[in-house]
Design a protein around this motif. Sequence first.
Motif, short mmCIF file in Angstrom:
data_model
loop_
_atom_site.label_atom_id
_atom_site.label_comp_id
_atom_site.label_asym_id
_atom_site.label_seq_id
_atom_site.Cartn_x
_atom_site.Cartn_y
_atom_site.Cartn_z
N VAL A 121 12.31 -0.11 9.45
CA VAL A 121 11.64 1.06 10.02
C VAL A 121 10.42 0.64 10.84
O VAL A 121 10.26 1.04 11.99
CB VAL A 121 11.20 2.03 8.89
CG1 VAL A 121 10.19 3.03 9.40
CG2 VAL A 121 12.42 2.74 8.31
N ALA A 134 -1.70 9.84 -0.19
CA ALA A 134 -1.40 9.33 1.15
C ALA A 134 0.07 9.42 1.54
O ALA A 134 0.40 9.95 2.61
CB ALA A 134 -1.92 7.90 1.28
N LEU A 136 8.81 8.96 5.63
CA LEU A 136 8.83 9.77 6.84
C LEU A 136 10.04 9.40 7.71
O LEU A 136 10.78 10.28 8.18
CB LEU A 136 7.53 9.54 7.62
CG LEU A 136 7.42 10.18 9.01
CD1 LEU A 136 7.42 11.69 8.88
CD2 LEU A 136 6.14 9.72 9.71
N ALA A 137 10.25 8.11 7.89
CA ALA A 137 11.33 7.68 8.78
C ALA A 137 12.71 7.89 8.14
O ALA A 137 13.64 8.37 8.80
CB ALA A 137 11.14 6.21 9.15
N ILE A 138 12.83 7.55 6.85
CA ILE A 138 14.15 7.59 6.22
C ILE A 138 14.49 8.98 5.68
O ILE A 138 15.49 9.58 6.05
CB ILE A 138 14.24 6.57 5.05
CG1 ILE A 138 13.98 5.16 5.55
CG2 ILE A 138 15.60 6.68 4.35
CD1 ILE A 138 15.10 4.54 6.36
N ILE A 163 5.20 5.91 5.25
CA ILE A 163 5.84 5.68 6.55
C ILE A 163 7.34 5.55 6.37
O ILE A 163 8.14 6.13 7.10
CB ILE A 163 5.25 4.41 7.21
CG1 ILE A 163 3.76 4.60 7.50
CG2 ILE A 163 6.00 4.09 8.49
CD1 ILE A 163 3.07 3.38 8.08
N LEU A 164 7.75 4.81 5.32
CA LEU A 164 9.17 4.65 5.03
C LEU A 164 9.81 6.01 4.75
O LEU A 164 10.87 6.34 5.30
CB LEU A 164 9.35 3.73 3.82
CG LEU A 164 10.79 3.50 3.35
CD1 LEU A 164 11.53 2.61 4.33
CD2 LEU A 164 10.81 2.89 1.96
N ILE A 175 1.04 12.97 2.33
CA ILE A 175 0.50 13.43 3.61
C ILE A 175 1.38 12.90 4.74
O ILE A 175 1.72 13.61 5.68
CB ILE A 175 -0.95 12.95 3.79
CG1 ILE A 175 -1.87 13.71 2.83
CG2 ILE A 175 -1.41 13.16 5.24
CD1 ILE A 175 -3.32 13.31 2.93
N MET A 176 1.79 11.64 4.59
CA MET A 176 2.64 11.04 5.61
C MET A 176 3.93 11.81 5.81
O MET A 176 4.35 12.05 6.93
CB MET A 176 3.03 9.61 5.20
CG MET A 176 1.94 8.60 5.25
SD MET A 176 1.24 8.47 6.88
CE MET A 176 2.68 8.09 7.86
N SER A 199 -0.76 11.67 11.03
CA SER A 199 0.23 12.50 10.36
C SER A 199 -0.30 13.87 9.98
O SER A 199 0.48 14.78 9.71
CB SER A 199 0.79 11.77 9.14
OG SER A 199 -0.22 11.13 8.44
N GLY A 256 -5.36 -1.85 1.89
CA GLY A 256 -4.37 -0.79 1.89
C GLY A 256 -4.87 0.55 1.39
O GLY A 256 -4.17 1.55 1.46
N MET A 282 -7.04 7.03 0.79
CA MET A 282 -7.66 8.36 0.72
C MET A 282 -9.19 8.28 0.69
O MET A 282 -9.86 9.05 1.36
CB MET A 282 -7.15 9.11 -0.52
CG MET A 282 -5.69 9.47 -0.46
SD MET A 282 -5.09 9.90 1.18
CE MET A 282 -5.96 11.44 1.45
N PRO A 329 0.83 -1.21 0.00
CA PRO A 329 0.00 0.00 0.00
C PRO A 329 0.86 1.26 0.00
O PRO A 329 1.92 1.30 0.64
CB PRO A 329 -0.79 -0.10 1.30
CG PRO A 329 -0.73 -1.52 1.70
CD PRO A 329 0.53 -2.07 1.15
N ILE A 380 0.59 3.99 1.42
CA ILE A 380 0.80 4.67 2.69
C ILE A 380 1.99 4.08 3.44
O ILE A 380 2.67 4.78 4.21
CB ILE A 380 -0.49 4.62 3.55
CG1 ILE A 380 -0.37 5.62 4.71
CG2 ILE A 380 -0.77 3.23 4.09
CD1 ILE A 380 -1.68 6.01 5.31
N VAL A 381 2.28 2.81 3.19
CA VAL A 381 3.46 2.20 3.82
C VAL A 381 4.74 2.86 3.30
O VAL A 381 5.69 3.09 4.05
CB VAL A 381 3.47 0.67 3.59
CG1 VAL A 381 4.77 0.06 4.07
CG2 VAL A 381 2.29 0.03 4.29
N TYR A 382 4.74 3.20 2.00
CA TYR A 382 5.87 3.95 1.46
C TYR A 382 5.98 5.31 2.16
O TYR A 382 7.07 5.83 2.37
CB TYR A 382 5.72 4.16 -0.05
CG TYR A 382 6.01 2.94 -0.87
CD1 TYR A 382 7.30 2.64 -1.27
CD2 TYR A 382 4.99 2.07 -1.24
CE1 TYR A 382 7.57 1.52 -2.02
CE2 TYR A 382 5.24 0.95 -1.98
CZ TYR A 382 6.54 0.67 -2.38
OH TYR A 382 6.81 -0.44 -3.12
#
Lengths: 298, 250, 285
Positions: free
Chosen positions: C23, A223, A137-139, A134-135, A226-227, C241, C207, C210, A128, A130-132
């Motif tokens: 992560v 998404a 955001l962290a990296i 999260i990645l 936004i993250m 977020s 997943g 939006m 998904p 949105i998981v990217y």
Amino acid sequence: MSVSLPGAGQERFRPRLARRHRTGRIFRYLCLASIAFSVAVLIALLVDVAVDGLRWLSLDFLTRYPSRIPARAGIKSAILGSLWMMGLTAAMSFPLGVGAAIYLEEYSKKNRLTGLIQTNIANLAGVPSIVYGILGLAIFVRYLGFGRSVLAGAATLALLVLPVVIISAQEAIRAVPTSLREAAYGVGATRWQTVRHHVLPVAMPGILTGMILSLSRAIGETAPLIMIGALTFIAFPPTSPMDPFTVLPIQIFNWTAKPQAEFHELAAGAIIVLLVVLLLMNASAIVMRNRYRARRDQ
Amino acid sequence: MSDIALRTEELSVWYGSTQAVKEITLDVPKNQVVAFIGPSGCGKSTLLRCFNRMNDLIPVARVGGKVLFGGANLYDEAVDPVEVRRRIGMVFQKPNPFPKTIYENVAFGLRINGFTGNLDEQVERSLRAAAIWDEVKDRLQDSALGLSGGQQQRLCIARALAVEPEILLMDEPASALDPIATSRIEDLIAELKTDYTIVIVTHNMQQAARVSDLTAFLYLGELIEYGVTQRLFTNPTEERTEQYITGRFG
Amino acid sequence: MIATLLFACGLVSVLTTIGIVVVLVTESVGFFRQVPIREFLTGTRWAPLFSDQAFGILPLLNGTLLIAFGSMVIALPVGLTSAIYMSEYASPRVRGTVKPILEVLAGIPTVVYGYFALMFVTPIIRQVFPGTGIYNAAAGAIVVGIMIIPMVASLSEDALSAVPRALREAAYGLGATRFEVSTRVVVPAALSGIAASFILAISRAVGETMAVTLAAGATPRMTLNFLESVQTMTAYIVQVSLGETPHGSLEYQTIFAVGLVLFVITLGMNVVSNRITARFREAYE
């Protein structure tokens, strides 16, 4: 109505043809209704957006910055942000994706590592978006310290589209006839010279088509951005990769989530712009694909 | 008339603008084996596929003329091709069993066509008639795809026989099989002749000579010669037939 | 030298996967130091952003699966029957018109579907079921279902088209109608490919972010009622977020824990789907 053939009815079958044909017809209509449903939804969506948003479309709408007052709001920063985002995403994902595709198709041996990379790419394509986010955001935002910048967003989207870029580039490279490679090797070209001067030029239209289609996915992504913290209220265009930014889908999201109807109409206006951009991108991909086919079939 | 299973009158087939079968008129007598021979592209398979309206499935195919089956024209608007195909069965070039159990392969046609008798008995009878019962009777619930090519083809014959067709059409039924499997199919054809009328397309002239009572030689969509097999192979009246059977072209 | 460089490009995709796992796991470890995994996986209240905090993910899973289920009720039958029509019934001309339409549907950004849900679908639902709130699971589920139809249709059609023509001819030859050929021979023969497309579709629905964020609301809740507002895992991640949650706080870490659950579920389904597809291809090639 059908007539029975001579001799029918004397045996041990009761075919009940009329009933079976009726069932078949009903099923056929059902299938057709399914397709009609998709078509109807598409029409409803386009009409809904057009009715809501068309009257806001104007040169002012395209050249103004967002505003708390609907009548003064525009999408200039979102358009420019999206353009920056596309440019940087393409700049990162294109070399990486094509490089990976060349490796997999022309260099790699058929071993377990290659199989692992291939499987990994296929599975990544289904992660998904949105998981990217999260990645990213962290990296990119935190660890590499890019902050909430265009660069962080583009790097995130580049990873997101990478599997699609690789897979389509692989297909384009695979479509290049083996005879071409053999001819190049035959005159003593190295592997890289063969790829660089013979395989890539032939595969390029196909690769570019895949690239455009990947970017048309990226330009609609919301998404993950936004993250990583793309902002919705940006009253200036980015001037460097490190600037904060907004993009069209985020502007659309923001306006849609507001309670006032005027903002919903602005969102519809922005959707029209986004859809037109998408249409242009897809049209150019199709034109390129057709030209490529025409040339190949010569 | 009662000795004729099938008769074509001025039968033609077009694929788009090319005519694949040209105004063919012939009779297929009951309980005989008729072989269609000729070089590839001569229209023999196309002609065979007119007999159960399989050509209907090809959008560009057009059929003119008549195919008479017990006095009714199969191409009459009122005739339902679904019924035609049950009454006139077909076995194809490559074995094409369904990816189901052996039992279900044979039972499929019975189920869809509303068979009123005992299903198990009919499945057994069909498998026996196709000379494959002894090989599969202990594994009826196994997948048909586990059988050898020759067994698969005999299963396909059993599947076709199950719905009790009057005529069996065979489109090069042994061309994908090894010599031993081929000879079993040929023996089977000889046995089936007592109960069925069989039309077989073959590119193998020896096979035609071995299994058929009557042979039709087709060339470029035309029926060149049609007659008793033995006579046609030993004493053809047409020059082109002679050239073909002596191997001078084809 | 060049070979190494190209290999490095290929490695980026592997690094991406490793990056995602690292992560999600490292940040989740910090979270699970404070919230027991047991409480997280079995708790029925989710309220990390309230003063009275609770960290049971079940309400988010409930919302996610409710939407996924609802969307599948639409996408699977419509997608499969569309695929059957295209593969078994449609003339090349009809197929040539319908395919691009489905591609357009597939290419519309999800945020646009969110707009459509809120502005078009929700008002209809509220008219049919008066008293329904602006945010409800039904609108989200319907729109996610619509989004996924093209994927189900296109992948299922691939599976149906891969069924050899010879099987269709065999069935027609026995006196089967087109309906019987399609439903009793072609669909069963393509079943594993169709199943793979279904699994992938569910994974997409799980997943999807939006449209559900916009339409289904932000109320984590244990419910099976489509007319109530729910929150999905993805919508929760977006909610956090969008807010001003300080980096490193427990609230901030929740998105990684939820993200990990989301990742494991979707990846699991993708792996299964890809395996089935690979085996299906083997069977017919």
